[in-house]
Scaffold this active site. Structure first.
Site, PDB file in Angstrom:
ATOM      1  N   GLY A 261     -43.188 -18.200  -1.446  1.00  0.00           N
ATOM      2  CA  GLY A 261     -42.151 -17.665  -0.577  1.00  0.00           C
ATOM      3  C   GLY A 261     -40.842 -18.423  -0.659  1.00  0.00           C
ATOM      4  CG  ASP A 262     -38.764 -22.488  -2.501  1.00  0.00           C
ATOM      5  OD1 ASP A 262     -38.460 -23.315  -1.633  1.00  0.00           O
ATOM      6  OD2 ASP A 262     -38.106 -22.315  -3.534  1.00  0.00           O
ATOM      7  CB  VAL A 263     -35.148 -18.475  -1.284  1.00  0.00           C
ATOM      8  CG1 VAL A 263     -35.489 -17.728  -0.025  1.00  0.00           C
ATOM      9  CG2 VAL A 263     -34.541 -19.814  -0.994  1.00  0.00           C
TER      10      VAL A 263
END
Length: 314
Positions: A261-263
């Site tokens: 989920g880390d951008v």
DNA sequence: AACCAGGCTGCGC
DNA sequence: GCGCAGCATGGT
């Protein structure tokens, strides 16, 4: 709190040299540390890295420079006894993950058409760690949901207001504030530094947990099992899956602690055309399966890929 | 000027 | 257990 160091001429003492392992590039590592953000916990100039730490509980200022086949370590302030030398050596080797053999990881990358450029372009880049668990947790809470430029500003304000400072030759170096110091603060103390209500609350809560020994590196390391470590962190307010995984990756290099989920990670997966949409979680998991044991390194190299190679302009 | 940032909590279903 | 609003503020 402030410490001033007398600016002796030629006061630098060479403490040791550290032999570089294969596939290690000090320059690549410096690139990561100096990639355009204002980090207040070290200084880089002329390809040298200067940092203020507590070694064995005592403050020292040291400088690392490239010496060909080895790294040279100089002492600028404080003292290091003979029996403390190995501690400092371990600290630096752990910081730059110098004990690891990267060749299996590079072999995996070479097999991947989309990433096979990495071993050459990023050769010798190590997964640089945050050596202190408390600092890592605070840093990841600060960085939640805001852009990195602002996150580094928030960190600097916190460190300058509540950390220990040392001035040496016109530059001021800092220690990250202790849990004891941060636990004594109230939300109102952090609001003027532009911390949100919740960020302030989370930081003070984590500081409390550390000060009361409800959370520590040793406690976490003793768990061994990834899920248990993750749960132990998530039990604290302000720490979610992303933060737990980011911290496990950056302090212990737990390979399967992938900050899903880390951008930044998602952006890199998109630019490499590994995914088309950010919600393709199964595709991402399948992709990481090919890198078993090296997931943390893969994330780190994908982050690295978001900027141009350091040697490109040379 | 809208949209995005190295997300998390608390709520309703 | 899952989805979603609200947060809070600087960068681009």
């Amino acid at each position: 709190m402030a410490i001033s160091a007398a600016p002796y001429i030629c006061s630098m003492k060479e403490l040791m040299t550290i032999e570089k392992p294969a596939l290690f590039s000090f320059r690549e590592c410096l690139w990561f540390l100096d990639r355009g953000y204002d980090d207040c916990l070290f200084r880089i100039h002329d390809q040298q890295l200067t940092r203020f730490i507590l070694l064995d509980g005592k403050p020292i200022l040291f400088r690392i420079s490239d010496a060909g086949n080895s790294l040279a370590v100089h002492l600028l302030h404080g003292s290091v006894s003979d029996h403390q030398l190995p501690l400092l050596r371990n600290h630096i080797m752990d910081w730059f993950d110098m004990n690891k053999d990267l060749s299996p990881f590079y072999a995996l990358l070479q097999r991947d058409k989309k990433l096979q450029y990495m071993p050459k372009d990023f050769e010798g880049l190590r997964l640089i760690s945050i050596t202190d668990l408390f600092e890592a947790l605070c840093w990841s809470i600060i960085g939640q949901q805001i852009n990195l430029t602002f996150a580094y500003k928030l960190k600097r304000r916190l460190v300058e207001a509540f950390g220990t400072a040392l001035t040496y030759e016109d530059h001021t170096y800092h220690l990250f504030p202790s849990p004891e110091k941060l636990r004594s603060l109230s939300v109102e103390d952090l609001r003027p530094l532009q911390y949100s209500q919740s960020k302030a609350k989370y930081l003070i809560g984590i500081a409390q947990a550390f000060a009361e020994k409800k959370l520590s590196y040793e406690m976490l390391a003793a768990l061994k099992d990834f899920n248990a470590m993750q749960q132990a962190l998530i039990a604290h307010k302000g720490i979610g899956v992303w933060t737990a995984n980011y911290v496990l990756m950056k302090t212990m290099r737990v390979p399967n602690a992938i900050p899903y989920g880390d951008v930044g990670l998602l952006k890199a997966l998109e630019t490499h055309e590994i995914i088309k949409e950010r919600n393709e979680t199964e595709k991402i998991e399948r992709f990481f399966k090919k890198y078993k044991g090296w997931e943390a390194y893969l994330v780190f190299y994908l982050w690295r890929s978001l900027a141009p190679p350091v040697f490109q302009t040379k």
